[in-house]
Motif scaffolding. Structure first.
Motif, PDB file in Angstrom:
ATOM      1  N   VAL A   8       0.850  -1.293  -0.094  1.00 35.24           N
ATOM      2  CA  VAL A   8      -0.017   0.230   0.020  1.00 35.24           C
ATOM      3  C   VAL A   8       0.970   1.222  -0.037  1.00 35.24           C
ATOM      4  O   VAL A   8       1.899   1.127   0.871  1.00 35.24           O
ATOM      5  CB  VAL A   8      -0.922  -0.069   1.356  1.00 35.24           C
ATOM      6  N   TRP A  64       0.850   5.543  -0.722  1.00 38.38           N
ATOM      7  CA  TRP A  64       0.270   6.890  -0.574  1.00 38.38           C
ATOM      8  C   TRP A  64       1.109   8.031  -0.635  1.00 38.38           C
ATOM      9  O   TRP A  64       2.419   8.125  -0.256  1.00 38.38           O
ATOM     10  CB  TRP A  64      -0.872   6.865   0.498  1.00 38.38           C
ATOM     11  N   PHE A 118      -9.353  10.469   0.143  1.00 35.83           N
ATOM     12  CA  PHE A 118      -8.343   9.367  -0.613  1.00 35.83           C
ATOM     13  C   PHE A 118      -9.121   9.343  -2.018  1.00 35.83           C
ATOM     14  O   PHE A 118     -10.011   9.085  -2.160  1.00 35.83           O
ATOM     15  CB  PHE A 118      -8.062   8.196   0.161  1.00 35.83           C
ATOM     16  N   ILE A 143      -8.221   6.043  -4.456  1.00 41.08           N
ATOM     17  CA  ILE A 143      -7.490   4.783  -4.278  1.00 41.08           C
ATOM     18  C   ILE A 143      -7.478   3.989  -5.701  1.00 41.08           C
ATOM     19  O   ILE A 143      -8.501   3.911  -6.342  1.00 41.08           O
ATOM     20  CB  ILE A 143      -7.889   3.857  -3.108  1.00 41.08           C
ATOM     21  N   GLY A 186      -7.004   0.230  -6.553  1.00 45.37           N
ATOM     22  CA  GLY A 186      -6.832  -1.057  -6.197  1.00 45.37           C
ATOM     23  C   GLY A 186      -6.648  -2.323  -6.983  1.00 45.37           C
ATOM     24  O   GLY A 186      -7.118  -1.953  -8.268  1.00 45.37           O
ATOM     25  N   VAL A 234      -3.504   6.872  -3.544  1.00 48.07           N
ATOM     26  CA  VAL A 234      -3.252   5.564  -2.940  1.00 48.07           C
ATOM     27  C   VAL A 234      -3.035   4.453  -3.805  1.00 48.07           C
ATOM     28  O   VAL A 234      -4.173   4.493  -5.004  1.00 48.07           O
ATOM     29  CB  VAL A 234      -4.249   5.364  -1.688  1.00 48.07           C
ATOM     30  N   ALA A 279      -3.327   0.460  -3.567  1.00 50.63           N
ATOM     31  CA  ALA A 279      -3.219  -0.746  -2.808  1.00 50.63           C
ATOM     32  C   ALA A 279      -3.196  -2.123  -3.641  1.00 50.63           C
ATOM     33  O   ALA A 279      -4.360  -2.363  -4.413  1.00 50.63           O
ATOM     34  CB  ALA A 279      -4.614  -0.648  -1.895  1.00 50.63           C
ATOM     35  N   LEU A 302      -5.454  -2.167   4.169  1.00 50.50           N
ATOM     36  CA  LEU A 302      -5.934  -0.939   3.686  1.00 50.50           C
ATOM     37  C   LEU A 302      -6.810  -0.028   4.606  1.00 50.50           C
ATOM     38  O   LEU A 302      -6.263   1.223   4.774  1.00 50.50           O
ATOM     39  CB  LEU A 302      -6.792  -1.169   2.601  1.00 50.50           C
ATOM     40  N   LEU A 360      -5.008   3.775   5.940  1.00 52.05           N
ATOM     41  CA  LEU A 360      -5.749   4.837   5.657  1.00 52.05           C
ATOM     42  C   LEU A 360      -5.998   5.649   7.065  1.00 52.05           C
ATOM     43  O   LEU A 360      -5.907   6.722   7.444  1.00 52.05           O
ATOM     44  CB  LEU A 360      -7.050   4.418   4.949  1.00 52.05           C
ATOM     45  N   THR A 399     -14.003   9.400  -0.174  1.00 51.70           N
ATOM     46  CA  THR A 399     -13.181   8.482  -0.659  1.00 51.70           C
ATOM     47  C   THR A 399     -13.745   7.925  -1.844  1.00 51.70           C
ATOM     48  O   THR A 399     -14.898   7.337  -1.996  1.00 51.70           O
ATOM     49  CB  THR A 399     -12.376   7.649   0.348  1.00 51.70           C
ATOM     50  N   CYS A 441     -12.632   4.418  -4.518  1.00 50.78           N
ATOM     51  CA  CYS A 441     -11.667   3.504  -4.983  1.00 50.78           C
ATOM     52  C   CYS A 441     -12.097   3.031  -6.538  1.00 50.78           C
ATOM     53  O   CYS A 441     -12.986   2.490  -6.775  1.00 50.78           O
ATOM     54  CB  CYS A 441     -11.490   2.402  -4.124  1.00 50.78           C
ATOM     55  N   THR A 451     -13.981  -4.364  -1.028  1.00 51.97           N
ATOM     56  CA  THR A 451     -13.267  -2.974  -0.701  1.00 51.97           C
ATOM     57  C   THR A 451     -14.625  -2.237  -0.202  1.00 51.97           C
ATOM     58  O   THR A 451     -14.673  -1.472   0.750  1.00 51.97           O
ATOM     59  CB  THR A 451     -12.466  -2.309  -1.734  1.00 51.97           C
TER      60      THR A 451
END
Length: 430
Positions: A66, A68, A80, A82, A84, A259, A261, A281, A285, A306, A308, A387
Motif C-alpha cells: 500500500v 500513498w 483518498f 485509491i 486497487g 493511494v 493498494a 488498507l 488509511l 473517498t 476506489c 473493498t
C-alpha cells in the motif's frame, strides 16, 4: 473531446520488464517498491510510529503493498483516491513436502493455486520463484528463471480418446512437474538446491512460499505488433499501471490523497492478512488520518469522500466464442479500459461510480468500454465489492480487456496498458 492517446511503446516495454521481474507476488511488490523509491517514496514499518508530514510512503506486507502520497497542506479529513489491484495469479505452488517421484523420474509435489487453465501449463518450460524464510525469521527472494520444471502431457498414442472426448486432467495425478532423473527421492533436495541458488548455508531455510512460472518472456504479437502476449497480466498489468499513475501525480497540487493498494490472494477469495478482505488498507488509511492529527470524525469524513477504482483484467470478446458474451457488450482489445457492471454486486460499480470513471477518461482523452456478463453465464468478481463493503467507500470496477485469462500466457492489446495508466492518472488527480 480531442483525439485519444496514441500508442506509447515505452509504457508497454516497461510493463514487459515488470512482468519478467515479478514471477511471484513477493517479487511484484519488490518491483513496485523499487519504482516508488526512485520517485522519492520511502518505506515505513507498521511497527513504527508514523508522522503526518507530506510526501510519499509505502508499506510492504508479504505479497501486498500500500503506497500513498500526502500533498502539502493536506487536512486530516482530506479524502483518498485509491487504485486497487492484486499481485497474485493462478499457478502451481510447491507443497510442504516437495520431493517426490516415480519410475526413475524426480518430481516436485505441487498444489493448484486459484483457478488456472491447467492445459496451458502442460509442456511449458517452467522456472521456480517465491520467498524463502530463514531460521532467524528473515526472508529472501529466490528466482530460478530458467527451464527447471516441466509438466509433460501424455502422448496421444496412449490416450486416443483425447481427440473425441477432450483432455481430462486430474489435479492430483497429472500436474506433477518433473525436474530430473533418479530412483532415490531424497527429502530436502529441492530446498537444498534453492539454498545453493540463493547463496545460503545448507539447512538455513525453514519455510517457503514457492510457485512455478513460465520462463518464456513477454512479446509483441501480430503482423503490426498491436498485441501483447505475456504471463500474469491478470493482474500485474493493473499493478504496473497503478504504480506509474501514483508516481506521475506525486509532487503535484492535489485535492485528494492518492493511494495504490495491491493485495495478495485475490485468486482464492482475499481472506488473509494481505488480502483485500483483511485489515491492511483500512489500517493504513486510518493511521494516515491520525498521523495528521485527525480524530474519528476526520476519519469518517475522509472515508465518506473517498473513491476506489478496483482495476482488474476482464474479458475481451473472443472471436471463436462470441456467443459466450453478452450480445450488446463486446469489449475489444485496444479499445480502452473497460467499466465492469453487475447488478448483483459481483462488481461494485453503480451509476454514480460510472460517472467518476467517465469523468477521468474524458479528462485523459481516453476511450472506455462497458462490460457485463451474459445472463446465462456466471459472473466473476474482484476486490471491488469486498473493498466497498469492508471500508464503506465508493468503489468502481474497471480494467483492461484480455483473452486467455488464467492461462499461463495471456493476451491483451498493446495500447490498452498505456490507456489504463492515463485514465488512472486523471482519476488520482481528481
Amino acid at each position: 473531446m480531442s483525439e485519444p492517446h496514441r500508442f506509447d511503446r515505452g509504457h508497454t516495454d516497461d510493463l514487459m520488464s515488470f512482468l519478467t521481474a515479478s514471477p511471484s507476488p513477493y517479487h511484484a511488490v519488490a518491483s513496485a517498491a523499487e519504482r516508488l523509491e526512485k520517485a522519492g517514496f520511502r518505506q515505513v514499518a507498521e511497527t513504527d510510529a508514523w508522522d503526518g508530514t507530506s510526501g510519499g510512503r509505502y508499506v510492504l506486507r508479504g505479497g501486498a503493498i500500500v503506497a500513498w502520497y500526502v500533498p502539502e497542506g493536506a487536512a486530516p479529513h482530506t479524502p483518498f483516491r485509491i487504485v486497487g489491484a492484486h499481485t497474485d495469479s493462478p499457478n502451481l505452488r510447491v507443497k510442504p513436502v516437495p520431493d517426490t517421484g516415480a519410475h526413475g523420474w524426480r518430481q516436485v509435489a505441487v498444489e493448484i493455486y486459484g483457478g488456472p487453465l491447467l492445459n496451458s501449463w502442460l509442456d511449458r518450460d517452467l522456472g521456480l520463484a517465491g520467498r524463502l524464510t530463514l531460521r532467524d525469521g528473515s526472508t529472501r527472494l529466490v528466482n530460478v528463471d530458467r527451464p527447471l520444471l516441466r509438466v509433460p502431457q501424455l502422448a496421444i498414442h496412449l490416450d486416443r480418446s483425447v481427440s473425441a472426448e477432450g483432455l481430462k486432467l486430474d489435479k492430483q495425478r497429472h500436474m506433477l512437474p518433473v525436474w530430473g532423473l533418479g530412483n532415490d527421492v531424497r527429502d530436502g533436495d529441492l530446498i537444498a538446491f534453492l539454498e545453493e541458488t540463493a547463496g545460503l548455508p545448507a539447512g538455513e531455510v525453514t519455510g517457503w512460499d514457492l510457485m512455478t512460472h513460465s520462463v518464456e518472456p513477454p512479446a509483441y504479437l501480430g503482423r503490426d505488433k498491436e498485441l501483447l502476449a505475456g504471463p500474469r497480466m491478470d493482474n500485474l498489468l493493473s499493478v504496473h499501471a497503478g504504480v506509474a499513475a501514483l508516481t506521475a501525480v506525486s509532487g503535484g497540487e492535489l485535492r485528494y490523497i492518492p493511494v495504490l493498494a495491491a493485495f495478495d490472494h485475490e485468486e482464492n477469495g482475499s481472506q488473509s492478512d494481505t488480502g483485500a478482505d483483511g485489515p491492511l488498507l483500512g489500517s493504513v488509511l486510518e493511521r494516515s488520518v491520525f498521523a495528521r492529527g485527525g480524530s474519528f470524525e476526520d476519519r469518517a469524513r475522509a472515508f465518506a469522500g473517498t473513491v476506489c477504482l478496483s482495476s482488474d483484467t476482464g474479458h475481451a470478446v473472443h472471436p471463436n466464442y462470441a456467443e459466450r458474451h453478452d450480445p450488446t457488450h463486446h469489449p475489444r482489445v485496444n479499445g480502452g479500459p473497460i467499466l465492469k457492471v453487475n447488478v448483483n454486486n459481483r462488481y461494485a460499480t453503480d451509476g454514480s461510480g460510472r460517472a467518476v470513471f467517465a469523468a477521468a477518461c474524458e479528462k485523459a482523452n481516453v476511450p472506455f468500454q462497458s462490460f457485463v456478463s451474459n445472463n446465462s453465464m456466471p459472473c466473476g468478481t474482484t476486490i471491488g465489492p469486498i473493498t466497498a463493503a469492508r471500508h464503506g467507500i465508493k468503489t468502481v470496477d474497471i480494467g483492461v480487456a484480455i483473452l486467455s485469462m488464467h492461462s499461463v500466457r495471456e493476451l491483451c492489446g498493446a495500447n490498452d496498458p498505456y490507456l489504463l495508466a492515463n485514465s488512472l492518472v486523471a482519476f488520482l488527480e481528481g
